[in-house]
Scaffold this motif. Structure first.
Motif, PDB file in Angstrom:
ATOM      1  N   ASP A  38       0.940  -1.127  -0.012  1.00  0.00           N
ATOM      2  CA  ASP A  38      -0.026  -0.179  -0.168  1.00  0.00           C
ATOM      3  C   ASP A  38       0.895   1.325  -0.064  1.00  0.00           C
ATOM      4  O   ASP A  38       0.694   2.225  -0.710  1.00  0.00           O
ATOM      5  CB  ASP A  38      -0.913  -0.002   1.130  1.00  0.00           C
ATOM      6  CG  ASP A  38      -2.006  -0.867   1.073  1.00  0.00           C
ATOM      7  OD1 ASP A  38      -2.501  -1.541  -0.040  1.00  0.00           O
ATOM      8  OD2 ASP A  38      -2.481  -1.324   2.109  1.00  0.00           O
ATOM      9  N   ALA A  41       2.343   1.854  -3.338  1.00  0.00           N
ATOM     10  CA  ALA A  41       1.430   2.408  -4.351  1.00  0.00           C
ATOM     11  C   ALA A  41       1.311   3.843  -4.048  1.00  0.00           C
ATOM     12  O   ALA A  41       1.130   4.710  -5.017  1.00  0.00           O
ATOM     13  CB  ALA A  41       0.002   1.810  -4.154  1.00  0.00           C
ATOM     14  N   ASP A  42       1.225   4.337  -2.778  1.00  0.00           N
ATOM     15  CA  ASP A  42       1.154   5.798  -2.249  1.00  0.00           C
ATOM     16  C   ASP A  42       2.205   6.561  -2.891  1.00  0.00           C
ATOM     17  O   ASP A  42       2.214   7.587  -3.526  1.00  0.00           O
ATOM     18  CB  ASP A  42       1.000   6.216  -0.894  1.00  0.00           C
ATOM     19  CG  ASP A  42      -0.259   5.406  -0.267  1.00  0.00           C
ATOM     20  OD1 ASP A  42      -1.055   5.163  -1.289  1.00  0.00           O
ATOM     21  OD2 ASP A  42      -0.295   5.260   0.893  1.00  0.00           O
ATOM     22  N   CYS A  43       3.430   5.933  -2.740  1.00  0.00           N
ATOM     23  CA  CYS A  43       4.818   6.619  -3.178  1.00  0.00           C
ATOM     24  C   CYS A  43       4.710   6.933  -4.808  1.00  0.00           C
ATOM     25  O   CYS A  43       5.256   7.848  -5.304  1.00  0.00           O
ATOM     26  CB  CYS A  43       6.077   5.770  -2.904  1.00  0.00           C
ATOM     27  SG  CYS A  43       6.406   5.957  -1.012  1.00  0.00           S
ATOM     28  N   LEU A  44       4.204   5.821  -5.459  1.00  0.00           N
ATOM     29  CA  LEU A  44       4.196   6.073  -7.004  1.00  0.00           C
ATOM     30  C   LEU A  44       3.231   7.010  -7.480  1.00  0.00           C
ATOM     31  O   LEU A  44       3.205   7.633  -8.471  1.00  0.00           O
ATOM     32  CB  LEU A  44       3.626   4.667  -7.532  1.00  0.00           C
ATOM     33  CG  LEU A  44       4.617   3.456  -7.720  1.00  0.00           C
ATOM     34  CD1 LEU A  44       4.102   2.252  -7.972  1.00  0.00           C
ATOM     35  CD2 LEU A  44       5.626   3.851  -8.563  1.00  0.00           C
ATOM     36  N   ARG A  45       2.393   7.525  -6.480  1.00  0.00           N
ATOM     37  CA  ARG A  45       1.403   8.601  -6.924  1.00  0.00           C
ATOM     38  C   ARG A  45       2.054  10.005  -6.784  1.00  0.00           C
ATOM     39  O   ARG A  45       1.346  10.966  -7.325  1.00  0.00           O
ATOM     40  CB  ARG A  45      -0.072   8.631  -5.870  1.00  0.00           C
ATOM     41  CG  ARG A  45      -0.686   7.324  -6.206  1.00  0.00           C
ATOM     42  CD  ARG A  45      -1.868   7.209  -5.478  1.00  0.00           C
ATOM     43  NE  ARG A  45      -2.715   5.890  -5.317  1.00  0.00           N
ATOM     44  CZ  ARG A  45      -2.715   5.211  -4.270  1.00  0.00           C
ATOM     45  NH1 ARG A  45      -2.367   5.653  -3.130  1.00  0.00           N
ATOM     46  NH2 ARG A  45      -3.115   4.025  -4.325  1.00  0.00           N
ATOM     47  N   GLY A  54       5.023  13.707 -13.088  1.00  0.00           N
ATOM     48  CA  GLY A  54       4.859  12.235 -13.199  1.00  0.00           C
ATOM     49  C   GLY A  54       5.658  11.930 -14.337  1.00  0.00           C
ATOM     50  O   GLY A  54       5.450  10.635 -14.893  1.00  0.00           O
ATOM     51  N   ILE A 116       0.747  -3.088  -9.362  1.00  0.00           N
ATOM     52  CA  ILE A 116       0.681  -1.667  -8.607  1.00  0.00           C
ATOM     53  C   ILE A 116       1.302  -0.583  -9.475  1.00  0.00           C
ATOM     54  O   ILE A 116       0.810   0.481  -9.806  1.00  0.00           O
ATOM     55  CB  ILE A 116       1.320  -1.788  -7.220  1.00  0.00           C
ATOM     56  CG1 ILE A 116       0.558  -2.792  -6.261  1.00  0.00           C
ATOM     57  CG2 ILE A 116       1.376  -0.311  -6.718  1.00  0.00           C
ATOM     58  CD1 ILE A 116       1.379  -3.077  -5.037  1.00  0.00           C
ATOM     59  N   ARG A 118       1.664  -0.698 -12.743  1.00  0.00           N
ATOM     60  CA  ARG A 118       0.914  -0.310 -14.026  1.00  0.00           C
ATOM     61  C   ARG A 118      -0.209   0.617 -13.601  1.00  0.00           C
ATOM     62  O   ARG A 118      -0.717   1.089 -14.309  1.00  0.00           O
ATOM     63  CB  ARG A 118       0.621  -1.539 -14.771  1.00  0.00           C
ATOM     64  CG  ARG A 118       1.870  -2.125 -15.175  1.00  0.00           C
ATOM     65  CD  ARG A 118       1.496  -3.394 -16.005  1.00  0.00           C
ATOM     66  NE  ARG A 118       2.725  -4.046 -16.796  1.00  0.00           N
ATOM     67  CZ  ARG A 118       3.244  -5.205 -16.689  1.00  0.00           C
ATOM     68  NH1 ARG A 118       2.784  -6.152 -16.199  1.00  0.00           N
ATOM     69  NH2 ARG A 118       4.281  -5.414 -17.320  1.00  0.00           N
ATOM     70  N   GLU A 119      -1.032   0.142 -12.432  1.00  0.00           N
ATOM     71  CA  GLU A 119      -2.131   0.851 -12.061  1.00  0.00           C
ATOM     72  C   GLU A 119      -1.734   2.208 -11.487  1.00  0.00           C
ATOM     73  O   GLU A 119      -2.692   3.060 -11.780  1.00  0.00           O
ATOM     74  CB  GLU A 119      -3.054   0.242 -10.747  1.00  0.00           C
ATOM     75  CG  GLU A 119      -3.340  -1.309 -11.331  1.00  0.00           C
ATOM     76  CD  GLU A 119      -3.854  -2.147  -9.875  1.00  0.00           C
ATOM     77  OE1 GLU A 119      -3.729  -1.474  -8.851  1.00  0.00           O
ATOM     78  OE2 GLU A 119      -4.632  -2.984 -10.022  1.00  0.00           O
ATOM     79  N   GLU A 120      -0.642   2.583 -10.795  1.00  0.00           N
ATOM     80  CA  GLU A 120      -0.495   3.910 -10.329  1.00  0.00           C
ATOM     81  C   GLU A 120       0.468   4.911 -10.976  1.00  0.00           C
ATOM     82  O   GLU A 120       0.555   5.858 -10.565  1.00  0.00           O
ATOM     83  CB  GLU A 120       0.197   3.559  -9.031  1.00  0.00           C
ATOM     84  CG  GLU A 120      -0.615   2.849  -7.938  1.00  0.00           C
ATOM     85  CD  GLU A 120      -1.859   3.410  -7.639  1.00  0.00           C
ATOM     86  OE1 GLU A 120      -2.406   4.500  -7.556  1.00  0.00           O
ATOM     87  OE2 GLU A 120      -2.813   2.478  -7.283  1.00  0.00           O
ATOM     88  N   THR A 121       0.796   4.627 -12.348  1.00  0.00           N
ATOM     89  CA  THR A 121       1.647   5.228 -13.210  1.00  0.00           C
ATOM     90  C   THR A 121       1.095   5.376 -14.629  1.00  0.00           C
ATOM     91  O   THR A 121       0.399   4.493 -14.965  1.00  0.00           O
ATOM     92  CB  THR A 121       3.076   4.937 -13.104  1.00  0.00           C
ATOM     93  OG1 THR A 121       3.117   3.573 -13.771  1.00  0.00           O
ATOM     94  CG2 THR A 121       3.830   4.755 -11.619  1.00  0.00           C
TER      95      THR A 121
END
Length: 129
Positions: A38, A41-45, A54, A116, A118-121
């Motif tokens: 989790d 995922a937060d860091c990737l945002r 981004g 993760i 692929r979903e977050e970037t």
């Protein structure tokens, strides 16, 4: 200008080492970039070392070595660790995932990390080499 963060897959020997490798790739020696799925995922945002716009890429070299290190055995170890601190409502799902990992089937930690990213970037951020 796209910033590229390189993960040396030969350095990834398990999940704990992955957190160190990605942290150092993004934020330098001793850097942090998540210590759980989790928080990763937060860091990737954004806001944790990546460019504000981004515009970055993650180049995962020797990813096949990481896939082995983060395979079903490491997934089993990880899930066993979660059992002791999981909310009771999550236990049936965790036990099911654990049974699958122990049988060598189902998604691995490597698969989950790729998902993760692929979903977050943005599309094309992840480059497997």
């Amino acid at each position: 200008m796209t910033v590229t963060y390189v993960i040396d897959g030969s350095e990834v020997t398990g999940l704990e080492r992955f957190w160190e490798v990605i942290g150092e790739a993004v934020n330098g020696a001793g850097g942090y970039f998540g210590r759980g799925l989790d928080s990763f995922a937060d860091c990737l945002r954004g806001g944790m070392g990546t460019p504000d716009d981004g515009d970055f890429a993650i180049e995962w070299r020797d990813h096949d070595l990481s896939a082995r290190a983060l395979g079903h055995e490491e997934t089993t170890r990880h899930l066993r660790g979660l059992l002791g601190r999981a909310h009771p409502s999550n236990l049936p799902r965790l036990r099911q995932e654990l049974a699958r990992a122990e049988a060598g089937v189902g998604p691995t930690l490597f698969d989950r990390l790729l998902e993760i990213i692929r979903e977050e970037t943005a599309p094309g951020t992840l480059r497997l080499r």
